[in-house]
Design a protein around this motif. Structure first.
Motif, PDB file in Angstrom:
ATOM      1  N   ASP A  58       0.805  -1.222   0.000  1.00  0.00           N
ATOM      2  CA  ASP A  58       0.000   0.000   0.000  1.00  0.00           C
ATOM      3  C   ASP A  58       0.834   1.267   0.000  1.00  0.00           C
ATOM      4  O   ASP A  58       0.304   2.362  -0.206  1.00  0.00           O
ATOM      5  CB  ASP A  58      -0.921   0.013   1.222  1.00  0.00           C
ATOM      6  N   TRP A  59       2.110   1.160   0.256  1.00  0.00           N
ATOM      7  CA  TRP A  59       2.993   2.317   0.351  1.00  0.00           C
ATOM      8  C   TRP A  59       4.085   2.217  -0.713  1.00  0.00           C
ATOM      9  O   TRP A  59       4.556   1.114  -0.975  1.00  0.00           O
ATOM     10  CB  TRP A  59       3.626   2.366   1.753  1.00  0.00           C
TER      11      TRP A  59
ATOM     12  N   THR B 183       2.056   6.032  -1.182  1.00  0.00           N
ATOM     13  CA  THR B 183       0.742   6.431  -1.686  1.00  0.00           C
ATOM     14  C   THR B 183       0.801   7.707  -2.523  1.00  0.00           C
ATOM     15  O   THR B 183      -0.224   8.159  -3.028  1.00  0.00           O
ATOM     16  CB  THR B 183      -0.230   6.646  -0.515  1.00  0.00           C
ATOM     17  N   LYS B 184       1.983   8.287  -2.637  1.00  0.00           N
ATOM     18  CA  LYS B 184       2.176   9.478  -3.460  1.00  0.00           C
ATOM     19  C   LYS B 184       3.651   9.537  -3.855  1.00  0.00           C
ATOM     20  O   LYS B 184       4.469   8.744  -3.351  1.00  0.00           O
ATOM     21  CB  LYS B 184       1.764  10.735  -2.698  1.00  0.00           C
TER      22      LYS B 184
ATOM     23  N   GLN C 215       5.447   4.713  -7.726  1.00  0.00           N
ATOM     24  CA  GLN C 215       5.308   6.165  -7.660  1.00  0.00           C
ATOM     25  C   GLN C 215       6.582   6.806  -8.210  1.00  0.00           C
ATOM     26  O   GLN C 215       7.650   6.192  -8.216  1.00  0.00           O
ATOM     27  CB  GLN C 215       5.099   6.633  -6.213  1.00  0.00           C
TER      28      GLN C 215
ATOM     29  N   HIS D 269       7.081  10.381   3.086  1.00  0.00           N
ATOM     30  CA  HIS D 269       7.461  10.204   1.685  1.00  0.00           C
ATOM     31  C   HIS D 269       8.662  11.067   1.310  1.00  0.00           C
ATOM     32  O   HIS D 269       8.920  11.295   0.123  1.00  0.00           O
ATOM     33  CB  HIS D 269       6.280  10.550   0.762  1.00  0.00           C
TER      34      HIS D 269
ATOM     35  N   HIS E  37       7.967   0.518   6.061  1.00  0.00           N
ATOM     36  CA  HIS E  37       8.355   1.418   4.982  1.00  0.00           C
ATOM     37  C   HIS E  37       9.873   1.492   4.847  1.00  0.00           C
ATOM     38  O   HIS E  37      10.403   1.574   3.736  1.00  0.00           O
ATOM     39  CB  HIS E  37       7.760   2.804   5.217  1.00  0.00           C
TER      40      HIS E  37
END
Length: 332
Positions: A34-35, A37-38, A69, A95, A271
């Motif tokens: 899921d990561w 996200t941007k 991403q 991020h 992460h």
């Protein structure tokens, strides 16, 4: 002789075993999937045009291929990298990462009375690249190698100048290291980044500089700058006719810049694990190795624990050099 397992420190073993356990858990797999996200922002603490940007763009482009991403480079110069380091240390978006290097990680803690960040504010991810420092002069200077430059400078103490990306930058450290080894007195002129410094060097307003190879090769090949020595342990394939500093009478001399990725310490473990795996994969890829090799940079791609140990060793190496050269930050 110890085996590979027993040679690991307790911290490295815990980090490694923990990462293995986490990587096999279903919840971590979902969190990693899921990561991000941007888009990820890779902060470079110097102005555009230097080796740091070249290294950052090479690894960022490769990471973006599998991260899901974009990874974009954001130059944030100022205060020898302290501004960017503080910003990323305090970042909470999950991020933002930073390209740390010899200056921000092994020099600033010893030239500033206080820096606005500590190593505990970051998690080392991987050592991306080592970059040989090249010692160059403007072609109008009547010297063709380091031996001639040293003789020329000794005959004119304080009359020559050299530029760097700023006080405490890798180029500043490299030239002060050379001055200590050779006994010459050349005046330092600090700039806000490699790009602005190169503009004055190419125009002849500066006589010399020590800069990472990627930012200089095109100018050397075009005859706009003359390389009088390399800081590498061996001659570079791209500059086979240029002898090293050590070859020219200064045994054991070696000077390389280095760059690595770090993230804020508050990042979730899942992460961190993902970014480390992706950064190592990208750095070790043929695409990045070839890209950096074209610019005379060596791709590394070690683990976060290994990068952490490397940083500590570099701090121990440069602390006495900084003290002896009395390197001070801008405005001091």
């Amino acid at each position: 002789m110890t085996d590979a397992f027993s040679s690991l420190t307790r911290r490295q073993w815990l980090a490694t075993s923990g990462a293995v356990a986490l990587a096999t858990s279903p919840w971590l797999a979902r969190a990693q999937a899921d990561w991000p996200t941007k888009p990820l922002r890779l902060v470079v603490p110097f102005a555009p045009g230097g080796s740091s940007e070249i290294v950052a763009r090479a690894v960022a482009g490769e990471m973006a291929k599998t991260m899901g991403q974009n990874v974009f480079v954001d130059n944030k110069p100022g205060a020898a990298g302290n501004i960017a380091m503080q910003e990323v240390a305090n970042s909470t978006d999950g991020h933002t990462l930073i390209l740390g290097h010899i200056g921000t990680l092994a020099v600033n803690p010893y030239i500033f009375a206080k820096v606005p960040y500590e190593m505990k504010d970051f998690i080392p991810i991987t050592l991306v690249s080592k970059v040989p420092s090249l010692y160059v002069v403007h072609p109008d200077l009547p010297v063709k190698n380091l031996t001639e430059f040293v003789a020329y400078a000794k005959a004119r103490p304080g009359q020559l100048n050299y530029g760097s990306a700023g006080n405490g930058s890798a180029g500043h450290l490299a030239f002060e290291y050379l001055k200590m080894a050779t006994g010459i007195f050349v005046v330092h002129v600090p700039y806000r980044g490699t790009g602005p410094m190169l503009t004055d060097l190419l125009s002849g307003r500066l006589q010399a500089a020590a800069v990472g190879a990627p930012a200089l090769l095109q100018f050397i090949k075009a005859g706009k700058l003359r390389c009088i020595a390399t800081g590498s342990a061996q001659r570079l394939p791209q500059l086979p006719d240029v002898p090293t500093v050590a070859e020219q009478g200064f045994k054991g001399f070696e000077m390389t810049q280095w760059y690595g990725l770090l993230v804020p310490a508050k990042w979730p473990k899942a992460h961190v694990a993902k970014i480390e795996a992706e950064a190592i994969r990208a750095t070790r890829s043929a695409a990045v190795k070839d890209k950096l090799a074209q610019d005379t940079a060596l791709a590394v791609g070690n683990t976060g624990a290994e990068f952490d140990a490397f940083i500590k060793a570099e701090q121990a190496r440069w602390k006495p050099v900084i003290a002896r050269a009395q390197i001070k930050p801008d405005g001091v």
